[in-house]
Design a protein around this motif. Structure first.
Motif, PDB file in Angstrom:
ATOM      1  N   GLU A  75       0.821  -1.215   0.000  1.00 31.43           N
ATOM      2  CA  GLU A  75       0.000   0.000   0.000  1.00 31.43           C
ATOM      3  C   GLU A  75       0.854   1.264   0.000  1.00 31.43           C
ATOM      4  OE1 GLU A  75      -2.763  -0.354   3.242  1.00 31.43           O
ATOM      5  OE2 GLU A  75      -3.936  -1.886   2.203  1.00 31.43           O
ATOM      6  N   LEU A  76       1.979   1.207  -0.706  1.00 31.96           N
ATOM      7  CA  LEU A  76       2.841   2.375  -0.848  1.00 31.96           C
ATOM      8  C   LEU A  76       2.328   3.269  -1.970  1.00 31.96           C
ATOM      9  CD1 LEU A  76       6.365   0.713  -0.585  1.00 31.96           C
ATOM     10  CD2 LEU A  76       5.138   1.964   1.195  1.00 31.96           C
ATOM     11  N   PRO A  77       2.523   4.583  -1.889  1.00 32.63           N
ATOM     12  CA  PRO A  77       2.161   5.479  -2.985  1.00 32.63           C
ATOM     13  C   PRO A  77       2.938   5.121  -4.249  1.00 32.63           C
ATOM     14  CG  PRO A  77       2.628   6.728  -0.980  1.00 32.63           C
ATOM     15  CD  PRO A  77       3.059   5.316  -0.724  1.00 32.63           C
ATOM     16  N   PHE A  78       2.349   5.413  -5.400  1.00 29.74           N
ATOM     17  CA  PHE A  78       2.990   5.056  -6.665  1.00 29.74           C
ATOM     18  C   PHE A  78       4.413   5.593  -6.753  1.00 29.74           C
ATOM     19  CE2 PHE A  78       4.296   6.546 -10.856  1.00 29.74           C
ATOM     20  CZ  PHE A  78       4.410   5.336 -11.513  1.00 29.74           C
ATOM     21  N   ALA A  79       4.630   6.808  -6.290  1.00 26.68           N
ATOM     22  CA  ALA A  79       5.940   7.440  -6.440  1.00 26.68           C
ATOM     23  C   ALA A  79       7.062   6.653  -5.769  1.00 26.68           C
ATOM     24  CB  ALA A  79       5.898   8.860  -5.877  1.00 26.68           C
ATOM     25  N   HIS A  80       6.715   5.752  -4.858  1.00 29.92           N
ATOM     26  CA  HIS A  80       7.740   4.999  -4.128  1.00 29.92           C
ATOM     27  C   HIS A  80       8.245   3.766  -4.883  1.00 29.92           C
ATOM     28  CE1 HIS A  80       6.292   7.598  -1.030  1.00 29.92           C
ATOM     29  NE2 HIS A  80       6.984   7.026  -0.065  1.00 29.92           N
TER      30      HIS A  80
END
Length: 209
Positions: A166-171
């Motif tokens: 559930e990490l943000p896309f940018a990561h």
């Protein structure tokens, strides 16, 4: 029921990996080095005592998984959702060729944007969703405290891992690519029930407990 450990294993080397072509879902086989990588990694992964073995349905992942199946006696189960990103008309091209054919999209890709790989391809977000869905179902179908090995692809494995966490896309780019026949280990936290990264880009030159 939920597995305790997921091992995301990238397939061995192909000739298109060597020549840096956009491979996508083209069914490119392992080369001799890729086969050797798979059989070298298999005993190390077998030592983790996996109880289930899953694979993308593309040839390069199936042949990689077959090395571990030979070591463990496990059946290789297939799920098409574990496939690599679909790159559409970019398939088989090198970066410079994509840049010449589709300069705006390629520039956005180089900037790290969630760009569609050609008009008929996928975005990283879309790949992350489908792979994470497959990983969730695979984990939930396994016995408690089980280790499951999932043979997949470089970008698909990385994007699916990030979405599962559930990490943000940018990561997603921060993890870097998995090398050919390297793997990542996700461990389920018993108290919170969430997944955490226990190891990343592990190869036969390294060992994990």
């Amino acid at each position: 029921m939920t597995a305790d450990r997921l091992v995301l294993w990238r397939h061995g080397q192909t000739d298109w990996n060597v020549t840096s072509r956009f491979q996508g879902q083209a069914d490119i086989p392992l080369n001799e080095t890729g086969v050797a990588q798979a059989y070298a990694a298999a005993p190390v992964l077998a030592a983790l005592a996996p109880s289930a073995l899953w694979s993308s349905d593309l040839d390069r992942t199936q042949r990689t998984a077959a090395a571990l199946a030979a070591e463990t006696g496990l059946e290789v189960r297939l799920d098409h959702r574990l496939r690599e990103i679909d790159v559409g008309s970019w398939q088989g091209l090198r970066g410079a060729e994509v840049g010449a054919a589709d300069p705006e999209a390629y520039a956005a890709l180089r900037r790290g944007e969630d760009v569609r790989r050609s008009a008929t391809g996928e975005t990283v977000s879309e790949v992350g969703e489908r792979v994470a869905q497959a990983l969730t179902e695979i984990a939930e179908a396994a016995d408690d405290e089980a280790t499951v090995v999932v043979t997949t692809h470089g970008l698909a494995g990385r994007a699916g891992l990030c979405r599962l966490l559930e990490l943000p896309f940018a990561h997603w780019r921060a993890f870097g690519s998995l090398d050919n026949c390297a793997w990542a280990v996700l461990q389920r936290h018993h108290g919170g029930g969430y997944w955490r990264v226990a190891a990343y880009d592990v190869s036969v030159r390294e060992t994990i407990s």
